[in-house]
Each structure stands twice: as structure tokens, then as C-alpha cells.
Design a protein around this motif. Structure first.
Motif, PDB file in Angstrom:
ATOM      1  N   LEU A  58       0.890  -1.294  -0.090  1.00  0.00           N
ATOM      2  CA  LEU A  58      -0.239  -0.080  -0.182  1.00  0.00           C
ATOM      3  C   LEU A  58       0.816   1.311   0.026  1.00  0.00           C
ATOM      4  CD1 LEU A  58      -2.857  -0.948   2.471  1.00  0.00           C
ATOM      5  CD2 LEU A  58      -3.060  -0.797  -0.034  1.00  0.00           C
ATOM      6  N   LEU A  59       1.917   1.505   0.593  1.00  0.00           N
ATOM      7  CA  LEU A  59       2.685   2.331   0.914  1.00  0.00           C
ATOM      8  C   LEU A  59       3.432   2.519  -0.613  1.00  0.00           C
ATOM      9  CD1 LEU A  59       4.589   2.361   4.366  1.00  0.00           C
ATOM     10  CD2 LEU A  59       2.755   3.807   3.483  1.00  0.00           C
ATOM     11  N   GLY A  60       3.970   1.564  -1.157  1.00  0.00           N
ATOM     12  CA  GLY A  60       4.372   1.653  -2.514  1.00  0.00           C
ATOM     13  C   GLY A  60       3.387   2.265  -3.540  1.00  0.00           C
ATOM     14  N   ALA A  61       2.134   1.438  -3.595  1.00  0.00           N
ATOM     15  CA  ALA A  61       1.045   2.234  -4.325  1.00  0.00           C
ATOM     16  C   ALA A  61       0.951   3.784  -4.112  1.00  0.00           C
ATOM     17  CB  ALA A  61      -0.091   1.371  -4.216  1.00  0.00           C
ATOM     18  N   LYS A  62       0.838   4.060  -2.909  1.00  0.00           N
ATOM     19  CA  LYS A  62       0.602   5.450  -2.594  1.00  0.00           C
ATOM     20  C   LYS A  62       1.999   6.467  -3.198  1.00  0.00           C
ATOM     21  CE  LYS A  62       0.160   8.765   1.053  1.00  0.00           C
ATOM     22  NZ  LYS A  62       0.250   8.858   2.672  1.00  0.00           N
ATOM     23  N   ARG A  63       3.016   5.953  -3.020  1.00  0.00           N
ATOM     24  CA  ARG A  63       4.296   6.693  -3.527  1.00  0.00           C
ATOM     25  C   ARG A  63       4.154   6.629  -5.114  1.00  0.00           C
ATOM     26  NH1 ARG A  63       6.901   3.877   0.485  1.00  0.00           N
ATOM     27  NH2 ARG A  63       7.607   2.046  -0.853  1.00  0.00           N
ATOM     28  N   ARG A  64       3.765   5.565  -5.794  1.00  0.00           N
ATOM     29  CA  ARG A  64       3.588   5.739  -7.159  1.00  0.00           C
ATOM     30  C   ARG A  64       2.542   6.522  -7.671  1.00  0.00           C
ATOM     31  NH1 ARG A  64       2.687  -0.418  -9.456  1.00  0.00           N
ATOM     32  NH2 ARG A  64       2.381   0.927 -11.429  1.00  0.00           N
ATOM     33  N   LEU A  65       1.443   6.604  -6.803  1.00  0.00           N
ATOM     34  CA  LEU A  65       0.209   7.538  -7.267  1.00  0.00           C
ATOM     35  C   LEU A  65       0.608   9.074  -7.093  1.00  0.00           C
ATOM     36  CD1 LEU A  65      -2.912   6.065  -5.547  1.00  0.00           C
ATOM     37  CD2 LEU A  65      -2.382   6.524  -8.052  1.00  0.00           C
ATOM     38  N   GLU A  66       1.314   9.353  -5.830  1.00  0.00           N
ATOM     39  CA  GLU A  66       2.124  10.746  -5.669  1.00  0.00           C
ATOM     40  C   GLU A  66       2.846  11.213  -6.814  1.00  0.00           C
ATOM     41  OE1 GLU A  66       3.553  10.300  -1.709  1.00  0.00           O
ATOM     42  OE2 GLU A  66       1.643  10.675  -0.594  1.00  0.00           O
ATOM     43  N   ALA A  67       3.674  10.148  -7.305  1.00  0.00           N
ATOM     44  CA  ALA A  67       4.791  10.562  -8.189  1.00  0.00           C
ATOM     45  C   ALA A  67       4.091  10.832  -9.687  1.00  0.00           C
ATOM     46  CB  ALA A  67       5.576   9.392  -8.538  1.00  0.00           C
ATOM     47  N   ALA A  68       2.866   9.914  -9.951  1.00  0.00           N
ATOM     48  CA  ALA A  68       2.209  10.517 -11.164  1.00  0.00           C
ATOM     49  C   ALA A  68       1.499  11.573 -10.929  1.00  0.00           C
ATOM     50  CB  ALA A  68       1.088   9.139 -11.174  1.00  0.00           C
ATOM     51  N   ARG A  69       0.925  11.993  -9.797  1.00  0.00           N
ATOM     52  CA  ARG A  69       0.124  13.068  -9.767  1.00  0.00           C
ATOM     53  C   ARG A  69       1.070  14.439  -9.909  1.00  0.00           C
ATOM     54  NH1 ARG A  69      -2.762  12.126  -4.450  1.00  0.00           N
ATOM     55  NH2 ARG A  69      -4.281  10.935  -5.331  1.00  0.00           N
ATOM     56  N   SER A  70       2.435  14.124  -9.168  1.00  0.00           N
ATOM     57  CA  SER A  70       3.504  15.510  -9.444  1.00  0.00           C
ATOM     58  C   SER A  70       3.865  15.595 -10.773  1.00  0.00           C
ATOM     59  CB  SER A  70       4.540  15.136  -8.607  1.00  0.00           C
ATOM     60  OG  SER A  70       5.137  14.034  -9.025  1.00  0.00           O
ATOM     61  N   VAL A  71       3.822  14.560 -11.963  1.00  0.00           N
ATOM     62  CA  VAL A  71       4.079  14.584 -13.007  1.00  0.00           C
ATOM     63  C   VAL A  71       2.958  15.242 -13.832  1.00  0.00           C
ATOM     64  CG1 VAL A  71       4.524  13.294 -15.032  1.00  0.00           C
ATOM     65  CG2 VAL A  71       5.736  12.582 -12.886  1.00  0.00           C
ATOM     66  N   ALA A  72       1.966  14.679 -13.548  1.00  0.00           N
ATOM     67  CA  ALA A  72       0.751  15.230 -14.007  1.00  0.00           C
ATOM     68  C   ALA A  72       0.410  16.851 -13.818  1.00  0.00           C
ATOM     69  CB  ALA A  72      -0.698  14.731 -13.735  1.00  0.00           C
ATOM     70  N   GLU A  73       0.721  17.226 -12.611  1.00  0.00           N
ATOM     71  CA  GLU A  73       0.745  18.767 -12.154  1.00  0.00           C
ATOM     72  C   GLU A  73       1.976  19.301 -12.888  1.00  0.00           C
ATOM     73  OE1 GLU A  73       0.746  18.477  -7.903  1.00  0.00           O
ATOM     74  OE2 GLU A  73      -1.442  17.836  -7.867  1.00  0.00           O
ATOM     75  N   GLY A  74       3.083  19.064 -13.011  1.00  0.00           N
ATOM     76  CA  GLY A  74       4.172  19.686 -13.754  1.00  0.00           C
ATOM     77  C   GLY A  74       3.986  19.618 -15.139  1.00  0.00           C
ATOM     78  N   ASP A  75       3.061  18.891 -15.732  1.00  0.00           N
ATOM     79  CA  ASP A  75       2.690  18.947 -17.441  1.00  0.00           C
ATOM     80  C   ASP A  75       1.616  19.977 -17.393  1.00  0.00           C
ATOM     81  OD1 ASP A  75       4.414  16.971 -17.989  1.00  0.00           O
ATOM     82  OD2 ASP A  75       3.108  15.403 -17.952  1.00  0.00           O
TER      83      ASP A  75
END
Length: 76
Positions: A58-75
Motif C-alpha cells: 500500500l505504501l508503494g502504491a501511494k508513492r507511485r500515485l503521488e509521483a504520477a500526480r506530481s508529473v501530471a501537475e508538472g505537465d
């Protein structure tokens, strides 16, 4: 009666779903009561290991979602 060690799958090799399903089984068995204290302790220890494995996933999934969000927000 304790499960033979060779029959117990290494928790680190389990997927989230496998660990969760086995944890549900362990909890149900603990709730029913074990014939011996030793068996109850073995179940408890296995359950703790399974819960920790689920938390890792679950922590790994949370980190992946946060990384994807930050990439999406950066775009944006």
C-alpha cells in the motif's frame, strides 16, 4: 498444530492480494480459537508478517500515485 515451515510461503514473495487473502484466513482462524497456545502464537506472528507485507504494498502504491500526480501537475 503448527504448519510445517516448508509449507509456509515466504511473505516477501506474496502479492498484495495473496497476503491480504491469507491474512483474512489467519484472522478467522484466530477468532475461532486454536487448540494450543503455540499454534495461536504462530498464527499471530504470521498475521503480523502478512499485515506488514500488505502495508508495504500500500505504501508503494501511494508513492507511485503521488509521483504520477506530481508529473501530471508538472505537465499542466
Amino acid at each position: 498444530m503448527p504448519v510445517p515451515e516448508e509449507a509456509v510461503v515466504d511473505v516477501a514473495s506474496l502479492s498484495f492480494e495473496q497476503a491480504r487473502d491469507e491474512l483474512v484466513t489467519v484472522v478467522a482462524e484466530l477468532e475461532q480459537g486454536s487448540p494450543t497456545l503455540e499454534h495461536s502464537l504462530a498464527l499471530w506472528e504470521r498475521g503480523e508478517a502478512l499485515a506488514a507485507r500488505c502495508e508495504e504494498w500500500l505504501l508503494g502504491a501511494k508513492r507511485r500515485l503521488e509521483a504520477a500526480r506530481s508529473v501530471a501537475e508538472g505537465d499542466a
